[in-house]
Enzyme design. Structure first.
Site, PDB file in Angstrom:
ATOM      1  N   GLU A  47     -24.366  32.808  -8.557  1.00 11.01           N
ATOM      2  CA  GLU A  47     -25.605  33.516  -8.236  1.00 11.01           C
ATOM      3  C   GLU A  47     -26.531  33.360  -9.433  1.00 11.01           C
ATOM      4  O   GLU A  47     -26.116  33.551 -10.576  1.00 11.01           O
ATOM      5  CB  GLU A  47     -25.357  35.014  -7.994  1.00 11.01           C
ATOM      6  CG  GLU A  47     -24.511  35.281  -6.767  1.00 11.01           C
ATOM      7  CD  GLU A  47     -24.201  36.766  -6.541  1.00 11.01           C
ATOM      8  OE1 GLU A  47     -24.982  37.629  -6.978  1.00 11.01           O
ATOM      9  OE2 GLU A  47     -23.161  37.043  -5.930  1.00 11.01           O
TER      10      GLU A  47
ATOM     11  N   GLU B 156     -16.797  40.126  -6.884  1.00  6.04           N
ATOM     12  CA  GLU B 156     -16.882  41.369  -7.647  1.00  6.04           C
ATOM     13  C   GLU B 156     -15.762  42.353  -7.332  1.00  6.04           C
ATOM     14  O   GLU B 156     -16.007  43.476  -6.908  1.00  6.04           O
ATOM     15  CB  GLU B 156     -18.271  41.983  -7.430  1.00  6.04           C
ATOM     16  CG  GLU B 156     -19.327  41.047  -7.972  1.00  6.04           C
ATOM     17  CD  GLU B 156     -20.755  41.571  -7.904  1.00  6.04           C
ATOM     18  OE1 GLU B 156     -21.117  42.138  -6.873  1.00  6.04           O
ATOM     19  OE2 GLU B 156     -21.487  41.390  -8.878  1.00  6.04           O
TER      20      GLU B 156
HETATM   21  C1  GAL Z   1     -24.522  40.453  -7.247  1.00  2.00           C
HETATM   22  C2  GAL Z   1     -23.697  40.547  -5.996  1.00  2.00           C
HETATM   23  C3  GAL Z   1     -24.502  40.306  -4.765  1.00  2.00           C
HETATM   24  C4  GAL Z   1     -25.768  41.097  -4.819  1.00  2.00           C
HETATM   25  C5  GAL Z   1     -26.546  40.747  -6.032  1.00  2.00           C
HETATM   26  C6  GAL Z   1     -27.797  41.563  -6.168  1.00  2.00           C
HETATM   27  O1  GAL Z   1     -23.917  41.107  -8.263  1.00  2.00           O
HETATM   28  O2  GAL Z   1     -22.637  39.647  -6.019  1.00  2.00           O
HETATM   29  O3  GAL Z   1     -23.731  40.668  -3.656  1.00  2.00           O
HETATM   30  O4  GAL Z   1     -25.461  42.447  -4.878  1.00  2.00           O
HETATM   31  O5  GAL Z   1     -25.769  41.031  -7.151  1.00  2.00           O
HETATM   32  O6  GAL Z   1     -28.644  41.471  -5.102  1.00  2.00           O
END
Ligand code: GAL
Length: 968
Positions: A486, A408
């Site tokens: 993620e 990010e």
């Molecule tokens: C993503 C980020 C993570 C964490 C997650 C939410 O955008 O990469 O580090 O913040 O969201 O828990």
């Protein structure tokens, strides 16, 4: 001290590989002298030689704000201070560290000595014997300094000044606690003349020839010669270019075969463990050793509730073994390189690893990415320095299949420069960066939290011809495999929709799996006033800027106890899938390993009728290669139908026949079931004493029409309920629902958290009484009409036939449609015939199996750090709920129900910010749900999928309720 530059640290030697060597080294970890000042301006100038008698002492490695100096603070995207790069705020704790030590003779015996720091957050200035050694930037990166000319025999004085915030903070805005200090080890290294300064081992695998290709580039001090020794393979040759090795086995995450390799010079031997493997992209597929692989991953942060990011070898190993037991085969090291020893564990135990650079500039998103360092040439060297430190330190680890540029940080030429450098330094691995929105300089198409429909669409793309007007970037992307770095945000009750994601990953060849966010909840543990441990989150330390409990979002709690989400994920990604056909004649076994056959797997079948085991046996699995399917006949005893009242259940488990480092032989990999619903005996109505306030054992309140007592059991209800104590996901907006507020708000606006019941009438019916109620929402006119027919059926039991009918005005979806009862006394446990043992919801149920489960008082609900709805058991046909006041037995005469038994009311759960705020209520709250909504993963990602939403609808159920005496 300079803390507002855009440059990397200074004075370090060029980054190089982490090597295990026989050269002497000396750990400087231990108790150091320590003092903290509130700002750089107020920090005393004499810190390097001041008398430290008045200072305190501190553990190195450690974070000072977890050792009594200040407090931790948590923020996610938001910067904790003004976005004013490269300046940190004036209020910026400065930690002064001092250590007087005597260098070991072994270290002193060599002319060249290095001082190594493996992790200092966020910026440090280092002095040895009053000579400036250098500075560090890159908190989770190794910095080595040549201190040959500074180190003396006798006492040496090491002084390190650390700033909590610095220019580096703008590049390290990961979603985690701000935890300053020297938190990884400090080591003195002797460097022998003619020693191995650096090594780059490339152990490639030629699938066609079935040979390993070993290419070792060594940098020997003084340019001398080296030998390459692999005893096991009889290799002992001068180190010179690459060699082909027949008769070796390749490495993969399922069979992590490593070879002990040594590189020897006259003066030093370094040893490594090396695995042969080739990573490549072909036809938009992610291949290792020529085979497509599926990443069953998690995002792993380093966290311990009392020690933050300080490494503990036992904890780390146990954690990875726990992952392996739950079929996790991939780790993204979010969002920085982990402690170096973790890489050894990944190699040894078998994980596919995305090794991520310590870089995140997310704070700039709040200012529209204005001034983002990724796009500012002034920061270019700092970016390059970070990726170079990442790649060099970990380049010899077999498990690393991708380098990730960071997280990010939006876009910009500095990221592109990182990618270019990485590609030229190590073409043997792929480059990952999710933020490269057009996938221009990466080798995999990576996304986070893409909703299911989009994942399907991305999978379809490579199945049809590329559009004729595709831009070069689009055309390039179509050649890339897809992964979700993620997905499925494991916050609170959830994550819902996992199985639906996995079905899509399996359906499209382009899909290479994904990484659940995240492995661990980063709760910080403190002692409460009564001495018990309390878990805290953002805001609990008085932070002016914080993100609350968004840091409590793991598959395991902060102490690494599995949450139910982990158990469901394990079932979703299990390496074996078992399906039993409805007639119970055959069982189909799908092998979802990418490399292993099922030679190490056997099947055990067992038949349980109404809770009693009636037959069982084992079945050998026929030869079944990776991604193949086998079908087996079931023996007669498994098939023959039995008459059951509750259920006749055939369970087939796949278990291992050999031990692995993470599990003994007998470890269950997967299970499949065939459940035949029993035929409950319809008890005949009996002539019982029936008045307006009594039907047999059931006593009613004439005013409400509800129960007051069943036998000797004090009980109130049932009332109709459609609300749940909002989960974290209910409080958030899913990425597919942008036009609607979160469920929790919609429910509040609709008033379903405060429904009011009116007795319409209570009158004698054919065998008992008929109670009609209307339960409505305040302010509005939505209501549910309930007809409850009570009749006595003998043995002190009552039969309850319920019909629920919503009126036509409902617009809000419901959380559930249920009957709520309140029993006297705290809950002591429950015996449940239904799906368990862990909680389940319509979109979170893959791990649950039908069984006769005994749930103790702590198994009933989940002890979430922030209280919320939990604990539902679905598909229940029979249950016995035990409280201090007695036991209630509930069974269904037709449809199964979902059962929730809680120590706390939903209102209490919804009002509490922490689990330790909840106090015993002296009652047991029971819900019998006829229908439920899914839970979704709206905290990040999609909310409840349309097929799992619950719209207003009628429902009916027939139940038998009885008070049962309890023992003692
Ligand atoms: C993503 C980020 C993570 C964490 C997650 C939410 O955008 O990469 O580090 O913040 O969201 O828990």
């Amino acid at each position: 001290m300079e803390i507002a530059t855009t440059r990397p640290g200074s004075g370090t030697i060029a980054p190089r590989a982490r090597l295990r060597s026989d050269a002497p080294q000396q750990s400087l970890d231990g108790r150091w002298r320590f003092r903290v000042s509130p700002s750089l301006r107020s920090a005393p100038a004499d810190w390097r030689d001041a008398d430290t008698a008045s200072w305190s002492t501190i553990d190195v490695p450690g974070h000072w704000n977890l050792q009594g100096h200040g407090s931790p603070a948590y923020s996610n995207v938001q910067m904790p201070f003004p976005v004013d790069p490269p300046f940190p705020p004036d209020a910026n704790p400065i930690g002064d560290y001092r250590l007087d030590f005597t260098a070991d003779t072994g270290v002193l015996a060599h002319g060249r000595r290095l001082l190594r720091f493996d992790g200092i957050e966020s910026a440090a200035e280092i002095w040895l014997n009053d000579t400036l050694v250098g500075t560090t930037r890159g908190s989770r990166l190794t910095h080595e300094f040549d201190v040959s000319d500074m180190l003396v025999a006798g006492v040496n004085r090491l002084a390190v000044r650390v700033a909590q915030f610095s220019d580096a903070t703008y590049l390290e805005n990961q979603d985690m606690w701000w935890l300053p200090g020297i938190f990884r080890s400090v080591t003195l290294l002797a460097r022998p003349d003619g020693g191995v300064h650096d090594l780059f081992v490339r152990a490639d695998w030629d699938d066609q020839a079935a040979e390993g290709i070993l290419d070792v580039a060594a940098e020997v001090d003084g340019g001398g010669a080296a030998r390459l020794v692999i005893e096991e393979l009889g290799v002992d040759v001068p180190l010179d270019g690459s060699i082909r090795l027949g008769g070796v086995e390749p490495w993969n995450a399922e069979r992590p075969r490593l070879y002990d390799v040594e590189v020897r010079t006259e003066t030093e031997t370094v040893s490594l463990k090396v695995g042969f493997r080739r990573v490549e992209v072909r036809d938009a597929r992610l291949l290792v050793n020529g085979e497509p692989i599926m990443l069953r991953g998690v995002n792993r942060h380093e966290h311990r509730p009392r020690h933050g990011r300080v490494f503990d070898a036992t904890v780390a190993r146990d954690e990875l073994l726990l992952m392996k037991r739950h079929h996790i085969n991939a780790v993204r090291t979010s969002h920085y390189p982990p402690h170096p020893d973790v890489l050894d564990l990944f190699d040894e135990l078998g994980f596919w690893v995305i090794d991520e650079c310590d870089l995140e500039t997310h704070g700039f998103e709040h200012v529209g990415w204005r001034g983002n360092p990724s796009a500012d040439p002034a920061w270019r060297d700092a970016f390059l320095d970070r990726i170079q430190r990442t790649v060099h330190r970990d380049k010899n680890h077999t498990s690393v299949i991708m380098w990730s540029l960071g997280n990010e940080s939006h876009v910009g030429p500095n990221l592109e420069a990182m990618a270019r450098w990485t590609r030229s330094a190590d073409p043997s691995r792929l480059i990952h960066y999710e933020g490269d929105g057009e996938s221009r300089y990466v080798d995999v198409y990576s996304r986070m939290y893409a909703p299911h429909d989009e994942v399907r669409e991305i999978g379809e793309e490579t199945l049809r011809p590329a559009p004729f007007d595709a831009t070069p970037a689009q055309a390039h992307r179509l050649t890339l495999p897809f992964l979700q770095c993620e997905f499925a945000h494991a916050m609170g009750t959830g994550p819902g929709g996992l199985q639906e994601y996995w079905d899509l990953f399996e359906a499209y060849p382009r899909h290479a799996g994904g990484f659940v966010w995240e492995w661990i909840e980063h709760g910080i543990a403190v002692d409460g006033p009564d001495g018990s441990s309390r878990i805290l989150y953002g805001g609990d330390f008085g932070e002016a800027v914080h993100d609350g409990n968004f840091v409590i979002d793991g598959l395991v709690d902060a102490d690494r106890n599995p949450r139910p989400g982990l158990l469901h994920y394990a079932a979703v990604i299990a390496p074996v899938v078992i399906d039993v056909d409805g007639a119970r004649t055959t069982v189909r076994i799908a092998n979802r390993y990418d490399f292993l056959d099922l030679g190490h797997v056997e099947l055990r079948w067992s038949r349980v009728v109404d809770g009693q085991g009636t037959a069982s046996g084992t079945l050998a699995v026929p030869p079944c290669g990776p991604r193949e399917v086998a079908t087996l006949e079931l023996p007669d005893e498994a098939r023959t139908p039995a008459s059951a009242e509750v259920a006749d259940v055939l369970t087939i488990e796949a278990f291992t026949t050999v031990a692995t480092p993470w599990a003994d032989a007998g470890h269950v990999l997967a299970s499949g079931q065939q459940v035949c619903d029993g035929r409950p005996v319809m008890p005949p109505g009996i002539v019982a004493e029936v008045t307006e306030d009594r039907v047999g054992a059931a006593h009613f309140d004439r005013v409400t029409g509800g129960l007051v007592r069943l036998g000797d059991l004090e009980i109130t209800g049932p009332t109709v309920g459609v609300w749940r104590a909002p989960t974290d996901n209910d409080r958030d907006l899913g990425n597919d629902e942008l036009d609607l507020p979160p469920y929790a708000e919609r429910w509040r606006a609709a008033g379903i958290d405060r429904m009011v019941t009116r007795l319409v009438d209570l009158r004698p019916g054919p065998d008992g009484v008929v109670v009609r109620t209307r339960t409505g929402t305040p302010i509005l006119d939505s209501a549910i009409d309930a007809t409850l027919r009570w009749s006595a059926v003998g043995d002190g039991a009552v039969r309850l036939d319920v019909e629920l009918e919503p009126n036509a005005t409902w617009t809000t979806e419901w959380a559930r449609l249920g009957l709520d009862l309140v029993l006297e006394g705290e809950p002591l446990g429950a015996d449940v015939a239904g799906y368990g043992p862990m909680h389940s919801y319509p979109d979170l149920r893959s791990g649950a199996r039908f069984g006769w489960w005994h749930l103790g008082p702590h198994d009933l609900t989940v002890d979430n750090v922030k209280p919320q709805e939990s604990g539902s058991r679905t598909g229940v046909r029979d249950a016995r709920i035990v409280t201090e006041g007695g036991a209630l037995h509930v069974s269904t005469l037709d449809h199964p129900f979902a059962l929730t038994v809680s120590q706390h009311s939903r209102q209490s759960l919804a009002a509490a910010a922490h689990n330790w705020e909840l106090t015993p209520e002296g009652r047991t709250f029971v819900s019998i749900d006829l229908a439920q909504s899914g839970v979704g993963t709206a905290t990040c990602g999609p909310g409840v999928l349309p097929r799992h939403r619950l719209h207003a609808q009628p429902a009916a159920i027939s139940l038998i309720l009885r008070h049962e005496p309890t023992l003692g």
